[in-house]
Design an enzyme around this catalytic site. Structure first.
Site, mmCIF file in Angstrom:
data_model
loop_
_atom_site.group_PDB
_atom_site.id
_atom_site.type_symbol
_atom_site.label_atom_id
_atom_site.label_comp_id
_atom_site.label_asym_id
_atom_site.label_seq_id
_atom_site.Cartn_x
_atom_site.Cartn_y
_atom_site.Cartn_z
ATOM 1 N N LYS A 3 0.442 3.828 -2.145
ATOM 2 C CA LYS A 3 0.053 3.180 -3.407
ATOM 3 C C LYS A 3 -1.463 3.297 -3.591
ATOM 4 C CE LYS A 3 3.853 0.019 -2.741
ATOM 5 N NZ LYS A 3 4.638 -1.012 -3.341
ATOM 6 N N SER B 58 10.697 -3.021 1.427
ATOM 7 C CA SER B 58 10.382 -3.765 2.655
ATOM 8 C C SER B 58 11.024 -3.165 3.909
ATOM 9 C CB SER B 58 10.753 -5.243 2.493
ATOM 10 O OG SER B 58 10.002 -5.806 1.429
ATOM 11 N N GLU C 171 6.714 0.400 -10.100
ATOM 12 C CA GLU C 171 5.381 -0.039 -10.568
ATOM 13 C C GLU C 171 4.932 0.804 -11.759
ATOM 14 O OE1 GLU C 171 3.518 0.228 -6.737
ATOM 15 O OE2 GLU C 171 4.753 -1.445 -6.046
ATOM 16 N N ASN D 174 4.509 5.664 1.015
ATOM 17 C CA ASN D 174 3.864 5.483 -0.289
ATOM 18 C C ASN D 174 2.666 4.558 -0.089
ATOM 19 O OD1 ASN D 174 3.119 5.096 -2.919
ATOM 20 N ND2 ASN D 174 4.868 3.810 -3.459
ATOM 21 N N GLY E 155 7.781 -4.846 -1.650
ATOM 22 C CA GLY E 155 6.567 -5.601 -1.350
ATOM 23 C C GLY E 155 6.794 -7.097 -1.262
ATOM 24 N N HIS F 206 8.463 5.377 -9.955
ATOM 25 C CA HIS F 206 8.356 4.189 -9.107
ATOM 26 C C HIS F 206 8.388 2.956 -10.022
ATOM 27 C CE1 HIS F 206 6.780 1.183 -6.379
ATOM 28 N NE2 HIS F 206 7.085 1.999 -5.387
ATOM 29 N N GLU G 192 15.352 1.885 -4.945
ATOM 30 C CA GLU G 192 14.408 0.826 -4.604
ATOM 31 C C GLU G 192 14.684 -0.411 -5.452
ATOM 32 O OE1 GLU G 192 10.686 2.577 -2.605
ATOM 33 O OE2 GLU G 192 10.305 2.437 -4.736
#
Ligand code: PEP
Length: 253
Positions: free
Chosen positions: A11, A215, A99, A9, A175, A97, A169
């Site tokens: 991003k 991560s 985000e 990904n 991150g 996701h 996730e």
């Protein structure tokens, strides 16, 4: 047998030249992908056609979009539809996701519509779920993730879930450099498989690839992927470094 998948990904990262260098770098690694494994590269919209073109003769390499809209076409300025993605040969779309959920306010209902429109237009959703830190600290993560799955996926027919992809996730591990332990990943992913088993039966549950994301790096991928209910990873930061991501691909079981 369900697929083992290493999904990148990117991003909102990379200029055009960086995107070219990353894909060419991966191609140069010359990794052979055996059947039942896949490498999925989720690139920003402007680079989808480029990625598709460069990877078209590479066995086992697939291209994903990172998002899509809930409708097929129309007056939705700035949005991208699954009809468009399908027309350029895209294989997967990341849906939900964290985000997208947190920054853009996408809720379980909207995500159920995105899953539907993907399936209607022959795109495979990579459906993301996972809890924030507060929920983990309260030890209510199992209920939290179950609700995400129920509200976005339980309207689907069994056949629509065959070979479906889910990515667990935990938000506190995305991150942050803080990885869930392989044991924590296994426990949640066994729970997720069980949620599908209770609703759709053992065969469907066993066919779903459940990826871990948060991560994942070259130095922890193997230990995480070895767990029986972890079928690979959805990888953010480490997928932007060719050598890291190549090692992660080679860590698939
Ligand atoms: C992600 O973007 O889905 C992700 C897991 O990011 P990272 O690997 O950087 O934690």
């Amino acid at each position: 047998m369900r697929k083992q998948i290493a999904a990148a990904n990117w991003k909102m990262n990379c200029t055009l030249q960086q995107a070219i260098d990353l894909i060419d770098g991966l191609i140069k690694e010359n990794i052979s992908i055996i059947p039942d494994r896949e490498v999925v590269i989720a690139v920003p919209f402007p680079y989808l056609i480029l990625a598709k073109e460069k990877l078209k003769n590479r066995n086992g390499f697939k291209v994903a979009a990172q998002n899509c809209y809930t409708q097929s076409s129309g007056a939705f300025t700035g949005e991208v539809s699954t009809v468009m993605l399908n027309s350029i040969g895209i294989d997967y779309v990341i849906i939900g996701h964290s985000e997208r959920r947190e920054i853009f306010g996408e809720d379980n209902k909207m995500l159920s519509q995105k899953v539907d429109i993907c399936l209607t237009n022959n795109l495979k959703p990579i459906f993301c779920c996972g809890e924030p830190l507060q929920i983990r600290e309260n030890e209510t993560q199992n209920e939290y993730v179950e609700k995400q799955i129920r509200e976005s996926l339980f309207h689907l027919e069994s056949a629509q879930l065959e070979n479906f992809v889910v990515a667990y996730e935990p938000i506190w591990a995305i991150g942050t450099g803080k990885t869930a332990s392989s044991q924590q990943a296994q426990e949640m992913q066994a729970h997720i498989r069980n949620i599908f088993k209770e609703k759709y039966g053992g065969a469907i549950a066993a066919s779903i690839s459940i990826l871990y994301g948060g991560s994942v790096k070259a130095n922890n991928a193997k230990e995480i992927f070895e767990k029986p209910d972890v079928d690979g990873g959805l990888v953010g930061g480490a997928s932007l470094v060719v050598a890291e991501f190549a090692t992660i691909i080679k860590s698939l079981k």
